[in-house]
Design a protein around this motif. Sequence first.
Motif, PDB file in Angstrom:
ATOM      1  N   THR A  36       0.864  -1.184   0.000  1.00 55.62           N
ATOM      2  CA  THR A  36       0.000   0.000   0.000  1.00 55.62           C
ATOM      3  C   THR A  36       0.904   1.239   0.000  1.00 55.62           C
ATOM      4  O   THR A  36       2.101   1.139   0.298  1.00 55.62           O
ATOM      5  CB  THR A  36      -0.891   0.022   1.254  1.00 55.62           C
ATOM      6  OG1 THR A  36      -0.083  -0.298   2.394  1.00 55.62           O
ATOM      7  CG2 THR A  36      -2.005  -0.988   1.163  1.00 55.62           C
ATOM      8  N   ALA A  37       0.324   2.387  -0.315  1.00 56.79           N
ATOM      9  CA  ALA A  37       1.127   3.616  -0.369  1.00 56.79           C
ATOM     10  C   ALA A  37       1.742   3.921   0.998  1.00 56.79           C
ATOM     11  O   ALA A  37       2.886   4.364   1.095  1.00 56.79           O
ATOM     12  CB  ALA A  37       0.263   4.772  -0.841  1.00 56.79           C
ATOM     13  N   LYS A  38       0.967   3.699   2.034  1.00 55.59           N
ATOM     14  CA  LYS A  38       1.444   3.951   3.407  1.00 55.59           C
ATOM     15  C   LYS A  38       1.189   2.704   4.260  1.00 55.59           C
ATOM     16  O   LYS A  38       0.265   1.941   3.962  1.00 55.59           O
ATOM     17  CB  LYS A  38       0.680   5.130   4.019  1.00 55.59           C
ATOM     18  CG  LYS A  38       1.067   6.479   3.422  1.00 55.59           C
ATOM     19  CD  LYS A  38       0.230   7.591   3.994  1.00 55.59           C
ATOM     20  CE  LYS A  38      -1.052   7.748   3.206  1.00 55.59           C
ATOM     21  NZ  LYS A  38      -1.882   8.889   3.563  1.00 55.59           N
ATOM     22  N   PRO A  39       1.974   2.513   5.335  1.00 58.99           N
ATOM     23  CA  PRO A  39       1.687   1.378   6.232  1.00 58.99           C
ATOM     24  C   PRO A  39       0.254   1.420   6.750  1.00 58.99           C
ATOM     25  O   PRO A  39      -0.268   2.501   7.017  1.00 58.99           O
ATOM     26  CB  PRO A  39       2.697   1.587   7.373  1.00 58.99           C
ATOM     27  CG  PRO A  39       3.795   2.374   6.767  1.00 58.99           C
ATOM     28  CD  PRO A  39       3.140   3.271   5.753  1.00 58.99           C
ATOM     29  N   VAL A  40      -0.355   0.253   6.868  1.00 58.74           N
ATOM     30  CA  VAL A  40      -1.768   0.167   7.268  1.00 58.74           C
ATOM     31  C   VAL A  40      -1.874  -0.079   8.767  1.00 58.74           C
ATOM     32  O   VAL A  40      -1.241  -0.996   9.300  1.00 58.74           O
ATOM     33  CB  VAL A  40      -2.481  -0.957   6.481  1.00 58.74           C
ATOM     34  CG1 VAL A  40      -3.926  -1.091   6.921  1.00 58.74           C
ATOM     35  CG2 VAL A  40      -2.408  -0.679   4.987  1.00 58.74           C
ATOM     36  N   THR A  41      -2.675   0.744   9.434  1.00 55.58           N
ATOM     37  CA  THR A  41      -2.835   0.637  10.887  1.00 55.58           C
ATOM     38  C   THR A  41      -4.070  -0.193  11.237  1.00 55.58           C
ATOM     39  O   THR A  41      -4.939  -0.433  10.384  1.00 55.58           O
ATOM     40  CB  THR A  41      -3.011   2.038  11.513  1.00 55.58           C
ATOM     41  OG1 THR A  41      -4.228   2.593  10.997  1.00 55.58           O
ATOM     42  CG2 THR A  41      -1.841   2.946  11.172  1.00 55.58           C
ATOM     43  N   LEU A  42      -4.138  -0.565  12.505  1.00 57.56           N
ATOM     44  CA  LEU A  42      -5.299  -1.318  13.001  1.00 57.56           C
ATOM     45  C   LEU A  42      -6.577  -0.505  12.819  1.00 57.56           C
ATOM     46  O   LEU A  42      -7.623  -1.037  12.458  1.00 57.56           O
ATOM     47  CB  LEU A  42      -5.086  -1.677  14.476  1.00 57.56           C
ATOM     48  CG  LEU A  42      -6.194  -2.445  15.175  1.00 57.56           C
ATOM     49  CD1 LEU A  42      -6.545  -3.724  14.436  1.00 57.56           C
ATOM     50  CD2 LEU A  42      -5.796  -2.766  16.612  1.00 57.56           C
ATOM     51  N   LYS A  43      -6.483   0.795  13.080  1.00 57.75           N
ATOM     52  CA  LYS A  43      -7.656   1.663  12.938  1.00 57.75           C
ATOM     53  C   LYS A  43      -8.189   1.620  11.507  1.00 57.75           C
ATOM     54  O   LYS A  43      -9.408   1.583  11.290  1.00 57.75           O
ATOM     55  CB  LYS A  43      -7.263   3.100  13.312  1.00 57.75           C
ATOM     56  CG  LYS A  43      -8.433   4.013  13.544  1.00 57.75           C
ATOM     57  CD  LYS A  43      -9.079   3.716  14.882  1.00 57.75           C
ATOM     58  CE  LYS A  43     -10.450   4.340  14.963  1.00 57.75           C
ATOM     59  NZ  LYS A  43     -11.236   3.789  16.060  1.00 57.75           N
ATOM     60  N   GLN A  44      -7.280   1.615  10.523  1.00 53.25           N
ATOM     61  CA  GLN A  44      -7.703   1.551   9.116  1.00 53.25           C
ATOM     62  C   GLN A  44      -8.426   0.239   8.821  1.00 53.25           C
ATOM     63  O   GLN A  44      -9.420   0.231   8.094  1.00 53.25           O
ATOM     64  CB  GLN A  44      -6.488   1.677   8.197  1.00 53.25           C
ATOM     65  CG  GLN A  44      -6.003   3.106   8.018  1.00 53.25           C
ATOM     66  CD  GLN A  44      -4.728   3.115   7.174  1.00 53.25           C
ATOM     67  OE1 GLN A  44      -3.639   2.891   7.687  1.00 53.25           O
ATOM     68  NE2 GLN A  44      -4.874   3.365   5.898  1.00 53.25           N
ATOM     69  N   ILE A  45      -7.904  -0.849   9.378  1.00 55.61           N
ATOM     70  CA  ILE A  45      -8.562  -2.150   9.156  1.00 55.61           C
ATOM     71  C   ILE A  45      -9.944  -2.153   9.810  1.00 55.61           C
ATOM     72  O   ILE A  45     -10.926  -2.607   9.215  1.00 55.61           O
ATOM     73  CB  ILE A  45      -7.689  -3.306   9.691  1.00 55.61           C
ATOM     74  CG1 ILE A  45      -6.419  -3.433   8.856  1.00 55.61           C
ATOM     75  CG2 ILE A  45      -8.452  -4.619   9.672  1.00 55.61           C
ATOM     76  CD1 ILE A  45      -5.494  -4.548   9.289  1.00 55.61           C
TER      77      ILE A  45
END
Lengths: 50, 185
Positions: A36-45
Motif C-alpha cells: 500500500t502507499a502507506k503502512p496500514v494501521t489497526l484503525k484503518q482495518i
Amino acid sequence: MSSKKFLISAMGRKNYLNLSKSFRENIDLLDKLPPTAKPVTLKQIENALK
Amino acid sequence: MGQYCYLFDASALVALLLKNPDGDVKIAKGKILKLLANGRKNENSLFFVPNICMAEVSSALAKIFLADGYTEQRENSYRQHVEFLLEWVSSKKRHVIQTYALKRSHLVDIEHIFIADRKLPGRKGNPLSGHDGIIIAMGRVLGRTYGNGNVIILTLDGRMADVCVHNRDFFPHAIDLARQEIPGA
C-alpha cells in the motif's frame, strides 16, 4: 521486512528450509504482493471492516 | 499435543495479506506467519476461514487500496490481493487455509452470543456485528468436532475476543492478535 526474512529470523534458516517447498512457495507469493502507499494501521482495518 | 483448529476472521486475514502493516497489525501478521509455519511443520493444525469472510476481506481491501481515490495502479494492486486470497484459500494446489461454509446449524442458538455480548462486564464500544456473531457460532460448531478447547478464533477485534474469553464454557477460545499469543503456535 518480507515474510520470508521474518520467518527466517524467527525460526532460523535451517528450520525455514525444512518447511515444505510448497509452503515456502506460498510465502514467496505472499511477498510478491504490492504494498500500500502507506503502512496500514489497526484503525484503518477496523474502519475498512465496518 | 492435540489437534488445534484455527478459525480466521476477516481482520486476521487482512493483516496477513498486507505487505506493509503498521504497529499492532505488524505484530498480528508476525504471529500468524509463525503459526502457519509451525502448523505446517508439525501437521497438527487445521486452518479455516468462514466463507462469508471472503467477501468481507475483499471489501476491506478495496477500501484500503482505493481509500485515496481510484487509479488503475491501485485497482491492479487490489485485484492482485483478491486473486492471491482466492489462490491461498480456495485453490487445491495451495490450500493453505480451508474455507468453512455457513450452514443452518450455525444459526441455531446464535442469540446466546448476542446476549453474552450485552452481558459483558465493563462493556464499551460497539456491540458485536451479525458477522462477528456468525463467526463465533461457526467456531462453536467446530468445537463439537475438534473439542471446544482446541478451536481458536484468530481476530484483531478485541470485543469478539472478550465475549469468547468471558464465556469459555459455551464459546470457543478467541485470541486478540494484537494483545495475546496464539496457543499452539
